[in-house]
Design a protein around this motif. Structure first.
Motif, mmCIF file in Angstrom:
data_model
loop_
_atom_site.group_PDB
_atom_site.id
_atom_site.type_symbol
_atom_site.label_atom_id
_atom_site.label_comp_id
_atom_site.label_asym_id
_atom_site.label_seq_id
_atom_site.Cartn_x
_atom_site.Cartn_y
_atom_site.Cartn_z
ATOM 1 N N SER A 243 10.813 3.538 -8.764
ATOM 2 C CA SER A 243 10.571 4.531 -7.719
ATOM 3 C C SER A 243 9.857 3.912 -6.523
ATOM 4 O O SER A 243 9.248 2.846 -6.622
ATOM 5 N N ARG A 244 9.932 4.606 -5.402
ATOM 6 C CA ARG A 244 9.255 4.138 -4.194
ATOM 7 C C ARG A 244 7.745 4.082 -4.418
ATOM 8 O O ARG A 244 7.069 3.171 -3.930
ATOM 9 N N GLU A 245 7.210 5.062 -5.158
ATOM 10 C CA GLU A 245 5.768 5.077 -5.439
ATOM 11 C C GLU A 245 5.360 3.870 -6.278
ATOM 12 O O GLU A 245 4.315 3.243 -6.031
ATOM 13 N N GLU A 246 6.175 3.541 -7.263
ATOM 14 C CA GLU A 246 5.877 2.369 -8.087
ATOM 15 C C GLU A 246 6.000 1.091 -7.267
ATOM 16 O O GLU A 246 5.174 0.172 -7.408
ATOM 17 N N ALA A 247 7.019 1.037 -6.423
ATOM 18 C CA ALA A 247 7.187 -0.135 -5.562
ATOM 19 C C ALA A 247 5.986 -0.311 -4.647
ATOM 20 O O ALA A 247 5.555 -1.442 -4.370
ATOM 21 N N ALA A 248 5.414 0.797 -4.166
ATOM 22 C CA ALA A 248 4.251 0.719 -3.275
ATOM 23 C C ALA A 248 3.062 0.078 -3.987
ATOM 24 O O ALA A 248 2.314 -0.700 -3.379
ATOM 25 N N VAL A 249 2.868 0.385 -5.273
ATOM 26 C CA VAL A 249 1.775 -0.236 -6.026
ATOM 27 C C VAL A 249 2.008 -1.738 -6.149
ATOM 28 O O VAL A 249 1.071 -2.544 -6.010
ATOM 29 N N LEU A 250 3.250 -2.130 -6.388
ATOM 30 C CA LEU A 250 3.562 -3.555 -6.483
ATOM 31 C C LEU A 250 3.295 -4.254 -5.154
ATOM 32 O O LEU A 250 2.783 -5.382 -5.120
ATOM 33 N N PHE A 251 3.644 -3.606 -4.045
ATOM 34 C CA PHE A 251 3.346 -4.169 -2.728
ATOM 35 C C PHE A 251 1.831 -4.312 -2.538
ATOM 36 O O PHE A 251 1.358 -5.308 -1.979
ATOM 37 N N ASP A 252 1.069 -3.317 -2.985
ATOM 38 C CA ASP A 252 -0.388 -3.387 -2.864
ATOM 39 C C ASP A 252 -0.939 -4.582 -3.636
ATOM 40 O O ASP A 252 -1.804 -5.318 -3.139
ATOM 41 N N ILE A 253 -0.454 -4.767 -4.862
ATOM 42 C CA ILE A 253 -0.912 -5.900 -5.672
ATOM 43 C C ILE A 253 -0.535 -7.212 -4.994
ATOM 44 O O ILE A 253 -1.323 -8.162 -4.960
ATOM 45 N N ASN A 254 0.666 -7.262 -4.437
ATOM 46 C CA ASN A 254 1.106 -8.483 -3.758
ATOM 47 C C ASN A 254 0.234 -8.782 -2.545
ATOM 48 O O ASN A 254 -0.151 -9.939 -2.304
ATOM 49 N N ASP A 255 -0.101 -7.737 -1.774
ATOM 50 C CA ASP A 255 -0.989 -7.927 -0.618
ATOM 51 C C ASP A 255 -2.370 -8.382 -1.059
ATOM 52 O O ASP A 255 -2.992 -9.244 -0.419
ATOM 53 N N ASP A 256 -2.854 -7.796 -2.156
ATOM 54 C CA ASP A 256 -4.193 -8.121 -2.647
ATOM 55 C C ASP A 256 -4.322 -9.576 -3.088
ATOM 56 O O ASP A 256 -5.414 -10.152 -3.040
ATOM 57 N N THR A 257 -3.215 -10.162 -3.539
ATOM 58 C CA THR A 257 -3.294 -11.480 -4.176
ATOM 59 C C THR A 257 -2.397 -12.521 -3.515
ATOM 60 O O THR A 257 -2.063 -13.538 -4.140
ATOM 61 N N LYS A 258 -2.028 -12.295 -2.263
ATOM 62 C CA LYS A 258 -1.036 -13.174 -1.625
ATOM 63 C C LYS A 258 -1.515 -14.618 -1.499
ATOM 64 O O LYS A 258 -0.705 -15.544 -1.404
ATOM 65 N N ASP A 259 -2.835 -14.840 -1.476
ATOM 66 C CA ASP A 259 -3.357 -16.204 -1.349
ATOM 67 C C ASP A 259 -3.870 -16.763 -2.667
ATOM 68 O O ASP A 259 -4.446 -17.856 -2.710
ATOM 69 N N ALA A 260 -3.678 -16.019 -3.757
ATOM 70 C CA ALA A 260 -4.184 -16.441 -5.064
ATOM 71 C C ALA A 260 -3.150 -17.268 -5.817
ATOM 72 O O ALA A 260 -1.962 -17.259 -5.491
ATOM 73 N N GLU A 261 -3.612 -17.983 -6.820
ATOM 74 C CA GLU A 261 -2.715 -18.746 -7.695
ATOM 75 C C GLU A 261 -2.239 -17.834 -8.813
ATOM 76 O O GLU A 261 -2.710 -17.897 -9.955
ATOM 77 N N ASN A 262 -1.293 -16.989 -8.491
ATOM 78 C CA ASN A 262 -0.783 -16.026 -9.462
ATOM 79 C C ASN A 262 0.148 -16.693 -10.462
ATOM 80 O O ASN A 262 0.729 -17.745 -10.195
ATOM 81 N N ALA A 263 0.321 -16.017 -11.599
ATOM 82 C CA ALA A 263 1.261 -16.498 -12.604
ATOM 83 C C ALA A 263 2.676 -16.453 -12.040
ATOM 84 O O ALA A 263 3.022 -15.529 -11.282
ATOM 85 N N PRO A 264 3.524 -17.436 -12.366
ATOM 86 C CA PRO A 264 4.906 -17.437 -11.868
ATOM 87 C C PRO A 264 5.660 -16.159 -12.214
ATOM 88 O O PRO A 264 6.544 -15.728 -11.458
ATOM 89 N N GLU A 265 5.301 -15.540 -13.336
ATOM 90 C CA GLU A 265 5.979 -14.309 -13.749
ATOM 91 C C GLU A 265 5.817 -13.179 -12.732
ATOM 92 O O GLU A 265 6.651 -12.283 -12.654
ATOM 93 N N TRP A 266 4.738 -13.229 -11.963
ATOM 94 C CA TRP A 266 4.515 -12.173 -10.976
ATOM 95 C C TRP A 266 5.578 -12.203 -9.880
ATOM 96 O O TRP A 266 6.115 -11.159 -9.492
ATOM 97 N N SER A 267 5.885 -13.384 -9.373
ATOM 98 C CA SER A 267 6.901 -13.490 -8.332
ATOM 99 C C SER A 267 8.231 -12.947 -8.825
ATOM 100 O O SER A 267 8.935 -12.210 -8.115
#
Length: 337
Positions: A184-208
């Protein structure tokens, strides 16, 4: 203390548990036998679960297993409508697990996720609540989602770990419900928020991987495309276990955007999906103006383009026969950035 209408042996057992503020494996055996022995979880017995849960500060794994099992049985299989969690029952559950806007314990979050996984469908608010708990764990490094992940959630706050991705995957996958396919668009928005929050972090490859596939699924499904089902979109595909993996995919998608080639089909990487959906893909509709404008607004909110966002755009365009002019403008910005 008011005791619900329960077998006479039960209030005494509960009083003992509350007096010592701990629930042991032996206590769990007693509760199973005396309360749930008839195979039916009544409303009073469901309330009892929270009486014990909130009163027993020390809890072992047997309690969590029992707590999750009994709540799931009550809300999915006992409470009407059977197999579906009603809005009223979702509110009942959230009222009992929330404290200061979050889930207090890992057992409660596991129960919510298990209920979402087991039911044929649940109200959107329940899945969104679970997603927000994972986001809080990512941001702050603590909370019920952090506790549920345990030792698997290694690393400081502000990064997405493999354990976080697994919880997100569980909620998104289960949230598809009875025949649902699109994120859903609402769920996608949460994913965008998480991506914005951690865009400069060393995230796990699974996140991408999860981000690109889930956002692509949300946009394409909403615009009428015949796309991989939500289940397929959130499952690790065989090609992602190859030498190239998601890192290579992201690199090539970013390069394609920069070189103005993102409209080309990426047959090599996406062959596993395209084989199964080739005929339906030929009849796909264009990404609608409404969806394109939402995507543009969401990606441009912080004024920057992350690699994950570039890759998501690359995937969406590569799967679309016709692109809305508004999205073409965003592509030009990506090329110039």
């Amino acid at each position: 203390m008011h005791m619900p209408d329960l077998p006479p042996e039960c209030p005494k057992l509960v009083e003992t548990i509350l007096a010592r503020q701990s629930v042991t494996a032996k206590d769990v055996q007693g509760l199973r036998r005396k309360v749930f022995g008839d195979g039916v979880v009544s409303p009073d017995e469901a309330e009892l679960l929270f009486t014990v849960h909130h009163g027993a500060k020390r809890q072992g794994p047997k309690w969590r297993e029992f707590f999750v099992e009994a709540l799931t049985d009550y809300l999915v299989h006992q409470a009407d409508p059977r197999g579906y969690v009603s809005p009223e029952n979702a509110v009942w559950l959230l009222e009992r697990v929330m404290a200061d806007g979050h889930v207090e314990t890992a057992s409660e979050l596991e129960a919510i996720i298990k209920i979402i996984e087991t039911a044929r469908t649940v109200p959107q608010q329940l899945a969104m609540f679970a997603l927000m708990q994972v986001r809080k764990a990512v941001l702050h490094g603590h909370g019920s989602a952090r506790e549920l992940a345990g030792k698997k959630r290694k690393g400081a706050a502000g990064k997405v770990t493999a354990a976080d991705v697994e919880m997100l995957r569980r909620v998104l996958h289960a949230g598809a419900g009875d025949g649902g396919m699109g994120v859903s668009r609402e769920e996608a928005a949460v994913l965008f928020d998480i991506n914005d929050d951690t865009k400069d972090a060393e995230n796990a490859p699974e996140w991408s991987e999860l981000f690109v596939k889930a956002i692509g699924n949300a946009m394409l499904f909403a615009s009428g495309h015949s796309v991989p089902t939500r289940e397929d979109a959130l499952r690790r595909e065989a090609f992602l276990e190859s030498r190239e993996g998601v890192g290579g995919f992201l690199t090539r998608m970013v390069q394609a955007v920069a070189q103005g080639q993102i409209g080309a089909r990426d047959e090599c990487v996406w062959q596993a999906q395209l084989d199964a959906h080739a005929q339906a893909q030929d009849a796909a509709e264009a990404l609608t103006g409404e969806e394109a404008h939402w995507l543009i607004d969401r990606i441009g909110r912080d004024g920057e383009f992350s690699d994950n966002e570039r890759a998501a755009i690359g995937f969406i365009v590569s799967q679309s026969d016709r692109i809305d002019p508004a999205l073409e403008s965003l592509i030009e910005k990506l090329r110039a950035a």
